[in-house]
Design a protein around this motif. Structure first.
Motif, PDB file in Angstrom:
ATOM      1  N   ASN A   9       0.477  -1.169   0.095  1.00  0.00           N
ATOM      2  CA  ASN A   9      -0.017   0.168   0.242  1.00  0.00           C
ATOM      3  C   ASN A   9       1.151   1.304  -0.158  1.00  0.00           C
ATOM      4  O   ASN A   9       2.135   1.411   0.500  1.00  0.00           O
ATOM      5  CB  ASN A   9      -0.635   0.089   1.279  1.00  0.00           C
ATOM      6  N   VAL A  10       0.371   2.053  -0.677  1.00  0.00           N
ATOM      7  CA  VAL A  10       1.239   3.582  -0.865  1.00  0.00           C
ATOM      8  C   VAL A  10      -0.029   4.568  -0.945  1.00  0.00           C
ATOM      9  O   VAL A  10      -0.631   4.330  -1.789  1.00  0.00           O
ATOM     10  CB  VAL A  10       2.437   3.767  -2.467  1.00  0.00           C
ATOM     11  N   ALA A 132      16.569  -6.992  -3.464  1.00  0.00           N
ATOM     12  CA  ALA A 132      15.958  -8.000  -4.368  1.00  0.00           C
ATOM     13  C   ALA A 132      16.353  -6.735  -5.813  1.00  0.00           C
ATOM     14  O   ALA A 132      16.633  -7.291  -6.714  1.00  0.00           O
ATOM     15  CB  ALA A 132      14.431  -8.370  -3.929  1.00  0.00           C
ATOM     16  N   MET A 133      15.674  -5.529  -5.885  1.00  0.00           N
ATOM     17  CA  MET A 133      15.945  -4.645  -7.218  1.00  0.00           C
ATOM     18  C   MET A 133      16.731  -4.705  -7.719  1.00  0.00           C
ATOM     19  O   MET A 133      17.047  -4.973  -8.933  1.00  0.00           O
ATOM     20  CB  MET A 133      15.316  -3.335  -6.433  1.00  0.00           C
ATOM     21  N   ARG A 134      17.873  -4.038  -7.205  1.00  0.00           N
ATOM     22  CA  ARG A 134      19.887  -4.197  -7.260  1.00  0.00           C
ATOM     23  C   ARG A 134      19.951  -4.926  -7.674  1.00  0.00           C
ATOM     24  O   ARG A 134      20.661  -4.670  -8.646  1.00  0.00           O
ATOM     25  CB  ARG A 134      19.651  -3.139  -6.286  1.00  0.00           C
ATOM     26  N   ALA A 135      19.258  -6.077  -7.280  1.00  0.00           N
ATOM     27  CA  ALA A 135      20.136  -7.258  -7.828  1.00  0.00           C
ATOM     28  C   ALA A 135      20.044  -7.802  -8.911  1.00  0.00           C
ATOM     29  O   ALA A 135      19.622  -9.047  -9.443  1.00  0.00           O
ATOM     30  CB  ALA A 135      20.192  -8.832  -6.561  1.00  0.00           C
ATOM     31  N   GLY A 136      18.611  -7.540  -9.129  1.00  0.00           N
ATOM     32  CA  GLY A 136      18.454  -7.837 -10.243  1.00  0.00           C
ATOM     33  C   GLY A 136      17.058  -9.161 -10.331  1.00  0.00           C
ATOM     34  O   GLY A 136      16.400  -9.021 -10.752  1.00  0.00           O
ATOM     35  N   LEU A 137      16.240  -9.092  -8.817  1.00  0.00           N
ATOM     36  CA  LEU A 137      15.000 -10.717  -8.682  1.00  0.00           C
ATOM     37  C   LEU A 137      13.683 -10.496  -8.487  1.00  0.00           C
ATOM     38  O   LEU A 137      13.388 -10.988  -8.875  1.00  0.00           O
ATOM     39  CB  LEU A 137      15.621 -10.705  -7.513  1.00  0.00           C
ATOM     40  N   VAL A 138      13.440  -8.941  -8.549  1.00  0.00           N
ATOM     41  CA  VAL A 138      12.561  -8.157  -8.660  1.00  0.00           C
ATOM     42  C   VAL A 138      11.394  -8.219 -10.080  1.00  0.00           C
ATOM     43  O   VAL A 138      12.165  -8.181 -11.545  1.00  0.00           O
ATOM     44  CB  VAL A 138      11.927  -7.093  -7.955  1.00  0.00           C
ATOM     45  N   ASP A 139      10.406  -9.250 -10.439  1.00  0.00           N
ATOM     46  CA  ASP A 139       9.715  -9.249 -11.781  1.00  0.00           C
ATOM     47  C   ASP A 139       8.648  -8.665 -12.122  1.00  0.00           C
ATOM     48  O   ASP A 139       8.275  -8.514 -13.255  1.00  0.00           O
ATOM     49  CB  ASP A 139       9.248 -10.840 -11.549  1.00  0.00           C
ATOM     50  N   GLU A 140       8.061  -8.610 -10.630  1.00  0.00           N
ATOM     51  CA  GLU A 140       7.050  -7.558 -10.771  1.00  0.00           C
ATOM     52  C   GLU A 140       6.677  -7.009  -9.485  1.00  0.00           C
ATOM     53  O   GLU A 140       6.895  -6.784  -8.671  1.00  0.00           O
ATOM     54  CB  GLU A 140       5.840  -9.270 -10.527  1.00  0.00           C
ATOM     55  N   TYR A 141       6.083  -5.617  -9.824  1.00  0.00           N
ATOM     56  CA  TYR A 141       5.415  -4.667  -8.737  1.00  0.00           C
ATOM     57  C   TYR A 141       3.786  -4.298  -8.783  1.00  0.00           C
ATOM     58  O   TYR A 141       3.313  -4.217 -10.032  1.00  0.00           O
ATOM     59  CB  TYR A 141       6.212  -3.397  -9.272  1.00  0.00           C
ATOM     60  N   ALA A 142       3.313  -5.132  -7.931  1.00  0.00           N
ATOM     61  CA  ALA A 142       1.798  -4.400  -7.135  1.00  0.00           C
ATOM     62  C   ALA A 142       1.582  -2.767  -6.456  1.00  0.00           C
ATOM     63  O   ALA A 142       2.258  -3.468  -5.224  1.00  0.00           O
ATOM     64  CB  ALA A 142       1.476  -5.852  -7.233  1.00  0.00           C
ATOM     65  N   VAL A 143       1.145  -1.700  -7.392  1.00  0.00           N
ATOM     66  CA  VAL A 143       1.634  -0.683  -6.409  1.00  0.00           C
ATOM     67  C   VAL A 143      -0.355  -0.461  -5.888  1.00  0.00           C
ATOM     68  O   VAL A 143      -0.595  -0.077  -6.729  1.00  0.00           O
ATOM     69  CB  VAL A 143       1.587   0.793  -7.158  1.00  0.00           C
ATOM     70  N   VAL A 144      -0.188  -0.046  -4.946  1.00  0.00           N
ATOM     71  CA  VAL A 144      -2.019   0.037  -4.610  1.00  0.00           C
ATOM     72  C   VAL A 144      -2.040   1.086  -3.528  1.00  0.00           C
ATOM     73  O   VAL A 144      -1.503   1.725  -3.079  1.00  0.00           O
ATOM     74  CB  VAL A 144      -1.870  -1.080  -3.513  1.00  0.00           C
ATOM     75  N   SER A 145      -1.708   2.665  -4.550  1.00  0.00           N
ATOM     76  CA  SER A 145      -2.147   3.658  -4.336  1.00  0.00           C
ATOM     77  C   SER A 145      -3.428   4.309  -3.742  1.00  0.00           C
ATOM     78  O   SER A 145      -4.534   3.792  -3.728  1.00  0.00           O
ATOM     79  CB  SER A 145      -1.923   4.706  -5.690  1.00  0.00           C
ATOM     80  N   HIS A 146      -3.192   4.872  -2.448  1.00  0.00           N
ATOM     81  CA  HIS A 146      -4.073   5.633  -1.304  1.00  0.00           C
ATOM     82  C   HIS A 146      -4.141   6.777  -1.940  1.00  0.00           C
ATOM     83  O   HIS A 146      -3.576   7.426  -2.521  1.00  0.00           O
ATOM     84  CB  HIS A 146      -4.137   5.431   0.092  1.00  0.00           C
ATOM     85  N   PRO A 147      -5.373   7.392  -1.644  1.00  0.00           N
ATOM     86  CA  PRO A 147      -5.607   8.787  -2.210  1.00  0.00           C
ATOM     87  C   PRO A 147      -5.766   9.636  -0.855  1.00  0.00           C
ATOM     88  O   PRO A 147      -7.123  10.488  -0.378  1.00  0.00           O
ATOM     89  CB  PRO A 147      -7.408   9.358  -2.516  1.00  0.00           C
ATOM     90  N   VAL A 148      -4.292   9.891  -0.692  1.00  0.00           N
ATOM     91  CA  VAL A 148      -3.509  10.299   0.454  1.00  0.00           C
ATOM     92  C   VAL A 148      -2.405  10.948  -0.271  1.00  0.00           C
ATOM     93  O   VAL A 148      -1.424  10.161  -0.429  1.00  0.00           O
ATOM     94  CB  VAL A 148      -3.798   9.395   2.008  1.00  0.00           C
ATOM     95  N   LEU A 149      -2.256  12.364   0.775  1.00  0.00           N
ATOM     96  CA  LEU A 149      -0.197  12.618   0.146  1.00  0.00           C
ATOM     97  C   LEU A 149       0.395  12.346   1.658  1.00  0.00           C
ATOM     98  O   LEU A 149       0.037  13.372   2.915  1.00  0.00           O
ATOM     99  CB  LEU A 149      -0.505  13.885  -0.297  1.00  0.00           C
ATOM    100  N   LEU A 150       1.323  12.047   2.382  1.00  0.00           N
ATOM    101  CA  LEU A 150       1.503  12.144   3.318  1.00  0.00           C
ATOM    102  C   LEU A 150       2.974  13.448   3.670  1.00  0.00           C
ATOM    103  O   LEU A 150       3.296  13.437   5.113  1.00  0.00           O
ATOM    104  CB  LEU A 150       2.580  10.451   3.799  1.00  0.00           C
ATOM    105  N   GLY A 151       3.800  13.947   2.647  1.00  0.00           N
ATOM    106  CA  GLY A 151       4.379  14.476   2.868  1.00  0.00           C
ATOM    107  C   GLY A 151       6.008  14.411   2.734  1.00  0.00           C
ATOM    108  O   GLY A 151       6.784  14.963   3.264  1.00  0.00           O
ATOM    109  N   GLY A 152       5.885  12.927   3.789  1.00  0.00           N
ATOM    110  CA  GLY A 152       7.447  12.401   3.980  1.00  0.00           C
ATOM    111  C   GLY A 152       7.265  10.760   3.622  1.00  0.00           C
ATOM    112  O   GLY A 152       6.137  10.916   4.686  1.00  0.00           O
ATOM    113  N   GLY A 153       8.039  11.148   5.060  1.00  0.00           N
ATOM    114  CA  GLY A 153       8.551   9.241   5.839  1.00  0.00           C
ATOM    115  C   GLY A 153       8.465   8.309   4.558  1.00  0.00           C
ATOM    116  O   GLY A 153      10.309   9.025   4.774  1.00  0.00           O
TER     117      GLY A 153
END
Length: 187
Positions: A9-10, A132-153
């Motif tokens: 969740n993002v 894992a990403m830097r090592a080239g191991l990730v095949d897929e990304y599932a980005v679950v975007s929520h309608p909120v702006l956190l401004g940092g974190g």
């Protein structure tokens, strides 16, 4: 070889936790829980970084026993307990709930897990996912975007060493303005 997916969740501005470590900002719905449950049921192993492990293990071992738990939350909690988990941490002394602890560099263990026969793997936690990403191991990304702006974190993505081209393979919408986009790494 197993497929490795990184998904969380993002916030719309790209954070998985707020400036104070808060995870309680997402729009929740039974439909979203059902989607996450299906995602988790489809994997053989979940790999967690320490911070996400601590957040998940503080609630889900007894999430099905909460008086206000929905049927989707009950099913998610039961599946979470049953699914094998690998926790990567250099500071934890032990883990429980069908989990094992790996200390040190996560890349060799993730590489070994990915090379095994079996169902898909999921990696959770941006620090672990970055390795894992830097090592080239990730095949897929599932980005679950929520309608909120956190401004940092804590950001979902970290700086990478090279460009990664992606193909959009799926988009779903959920109540509350939540949108899931799934991308496959273009090889």
């Amino acid at each position: 070889m197993r497929k490795l997916t990184y998904g969380m969740n993002v916030s719309l501005d790209g954070y998985v936790a707020g400036p104070d470590g808060d995870h309680g900002w997402g729009a929740s719905s039974d439909e979203l829980f059902a989607w996450w449950l299906a995602e988790e049921q489809a994997v053989d192993v979940i790999a967690y970084g320490r911070r996400l492990w601590e957040a998940m293990s503080s609630y889900w071992p007894t999430g099905d026993q909460q008086p206000d738990a929905t049927p989707a939350q009950v099913a998610f909690a039961r599946n979470w307990r049953d699914t094998p988990k690998v926790v990567f941490s250099s500071t934890l002394a032990s883990v429980d709930w069908n989990s094992r602890l790996v200390t040190g560099d996560p890349v060799p263990e993730l590489t070994r897990l990915k090379a095994e026969d079996g169902g898909p793997l999921r990696v959770g936690g941006p620090t672990l996912a970055a390795a894992a990403m830097r090592a080239g191991l990730v095949d897929e990304y599932a980005v679950v975007s929520h309608p909120v702006l956190l401004g940092g974190g804590l950001p979902f993505l970290t700086t990478l060493d090279a460009r990664v081209d992606l193909d959009l393979v799926e988009t779903l919408t959920f109540p509350g303005g939540v949108v899931m986009t799934r991308y496959a790494v273009r090889h």
